[in-house]
Scaffold this active site. Structure first.
Site, mmCIF file in Angstrom:
data_model
loop_
_atom_site.group_PDB
_atom_site.id
_atom_site.type_symbol
_atom_site.label_atom_id
_atom_site.label_comp_id
_atom_site.label_asym_id
_atom_site.label_seq_id
_atom_site.Cartn_x
_atom_site.Cartn_y
_atom_site.Cartn_z
ATOM 1 N N ILE A 118 76.221 18.445 -30.732
ATOM 2 C CA ILE A 118 75.321 17.399 -31.217
ATOM 3 C C ILE A 118 75.589 17.326 -32.717
ATOM 4 O O ILE A 118 75.684 18.352 -33.393
ATOM 5 C CB ILE A 118 73.839 17.706 -30.914
ATOM 6 C CG1 ILE A 118 72.922 16.592 -31.457
ATOM 7 C CG2 ILE A 118 73.389 19.050 -31.447
ATOM 8 C CD1 ILE A 118 71.448 16.745 -31.017
ATOM 9 N N SER A 119 75.753 16.111 -33.239
ATOM 10 C CA SER A 119 76.124 15.975 -34.645
ATOM 11 C C SER A 119 74.983 16.420 -35.552
ATOM 12 O O SER A 119 73.805 16.347 -35.197
ATOM 13 C CB SER A 119 76.493 14.526 -34.971
ATOM 14 O OG SER A 119 77.524 14.090 -34.124
ATOM 15 N N GLN A 120 75.387 16.821 -36.750
ATOM 16 C CA GLN A 120 74.457 17.253 -37.796
ATOM 17 C C GLN A 120 73.546 16.063 -38.173
ATOM 18 O O GLN A 120 74.021 14.929 -38.270
ATOM 19 C CB GLN A 120 75.380 17.639 -38.950
ATOM 20 C CG GLN A 120 74.801 18.017 -40.221
ATOM 21 C CD GLN A 120 75.887 17.902 -41.315
ATOM 22 O OE1 GLN A 120 76.987 17.411 -41.105
ATOM 23 N NE2 GLN A 120 75.530 18.361 -42.483
ATOM 24 N N PRO A 121 72.249 16.302 -38.375
ATOM 25 C CA PRO A 121 71.342 15.195 -38.691
ATOM 26 C C PRO A 121 71.815 14.315 -39.853
ATOM 27 O O PRO A 121 71.749 13.084 -39.784
ATOM 28 C CB PRO A 121 70.026 15.895 -39.046
ATOM 29 C CG PRO A 121 70.104 17.218 -38.383
ATOM 30 C CD PRO A 121 71.548 17.590 -38.290
ATOM 31 N N ARG A 175 64.429 15.451 -31.717
ATOM 32 C CA ARG A 175 65.772 16.037 -31.583
ATOM 33 C C ARG A 175 65.780 17.274 -30.675
ATOM 34 O O ARG A 175 66.747 17.535 -29.980
ATOM 35 C CB ARG A 175 66.285 16.379 -32.996
ATOM 36 C CG ARG A 175 67.730 16.844 -33.071
ATOM 37 C CD ARG A 175 68.166 16.915 -34.525
ATOM 38 N NE ARG A 175 69.292 17.797 -34.740
ATOM 39 C CZ ARG A 175 70.559 17.423 -34.707
ATOM 40 N NH1 ARG A 175 70.875 16.181 -34.459
ATOM 41 N NH2 ARG A 175 71.536 18.283 -34.923
#
Ligand code: SAH
Length: 297
Positions: free
Chosen positions: A143-146, A117
């Site tokens: 960037i989206s949260q994991p 990431r």
């Protein structure tokens, strides 16, 4: 579109440990993550290693003046290897947190563990790559949260074919991270981005990973990709007030679409296509995404 289709699926693990290519080293290695480097160095120095999973928050670097002569001369490959050890550790910790939050699909968790990431972040933020938060990628996008990346893919994979996904479509490539995760759970991944510089950013982020089964498109994802439809999975990484009909029409029968829906208050919606003219919709949890917008910029 990326170049030639070669092997499906890719072996990401084989590239994560590789030395970065020239342009990657310019982006992330030439601007070293001092905290990460220090942690790596401390780890390699304070043997035996504890075996404990490092915390997601990198250790605070010691002030440079405190032990100026203590560092051994580090070769580039040593630093690279150490950095890779540290990012492996924090990535494992990230995946453990995602699992604790309720994601159970082992294939999704394994994919999250494989994708570096930090390589999708600008260098100044890559030390935060493994915290459970969405982070800026420029152009007012994130960037989206994991957790949400994993959750959406898990929902999409829970299909009648035992999780087999042949062709999936992502709306909102952003920096390309979710596309990379998807590439490990689906045979073919198509991803559309409407902001040209982000489309190009994703391309350059993905290039060193040499992922053969991702096709990036610049365009308005609300229109889908009729030329390659139907898709057995569709993920929207941006929230609209409703899911565009064009996307519903591009699902296979039995296909699953996962999308955030709403404006201020958003919920994750799962839409399943049950016949040529029928879809069912299930509302899942609350979420927070950037808005889905029409057209290109
Ligand atoms: N998938 C990304 C998340 C990107 S954020 C990740 O891996 O983290 C959502 C992205 O959706 C933004 O880059 C935004 O520009 C894009 N987007 C919004 N509306 C879109 C549309 N109609 N078509 C394609 N992309 C769109």
């Amino acid at each position: 579109m990326t170049d030639k289709a070669k092997r499906f699926p890719l072996q990401l693990s084989s590239v994560v440990d590789k030395k970065p290519s020239a342009d990657r080293s310019n982006r992330s290695v030439a601007t070293p993550q001092t905290a990460t480097k220090n942690a790596a160095w401390e780890n390699s120095r304070n043997t035996p290693r504890s075996g404990a999973v490092p915390s997601a928050q990198p250790q605070k670097p010691a002030p440079a003046a405190s032990k100026p002569m203590a560092r051994p001369a580090e070769s580039a490959s040593h630093v690279e290897r150490s950095n890779s050890m540290v990012s492996d550790g924090v990535r494992k910790a990230m995946v453990a947190r995602v699992a604790k939050q309720g994601v159970t699909d082992a294939k999704v968790l394994a994919a999250m563990e494989s994708v570096p990431r930090h390589m999708f972040m600008e260098p100044g933020l890559s030390s935060q790559a493994y915290i459970d938060a969405s982070l800026p990628i420029g152009h007012h996008q994130t960037i989206s949260q994991p957790y949400i990346v994993a959750r959406m893919i898990e929902i999409m994979r829970d299909n009648q074919q035992g999780g087999v996904l042949n062709r999936v479509l992502e709306i909102g490539t952003g920096c390309g991270y979710q596309a990379a995760v998807l590439s490990l759970v689906a045979k073919e991944v198509y991803s559309i981005e409407r902001i040209k510089p982000l489309h190009e950013l994703a391309r350059s982020n993905l290039r060193p990973l040499r992922i053969a089964n991702i096709r990036l498109h610049y365009g308005d994802g609300m229109l889908g990709l009729p030329q390659v439809a139907p898709f057995d999975g569709i993920i929207l990484a941006a929230a609209g007030l409703e899911v565009p009909q064009a996307l519903l029409d591009q699902m296979t029968i039995g296909g699953r679409l996962v999308a955030p829906v709403g404006s201020r208050h958003q919920v994750l919606q799962l839409i399943q296509r049950t016949s040529k003219f029928d879809w069912t919709s299930t509302t899942l949890e609350d979420c927070h995404f950037v808005p889905l917008r029409a057209g290109t910029v």
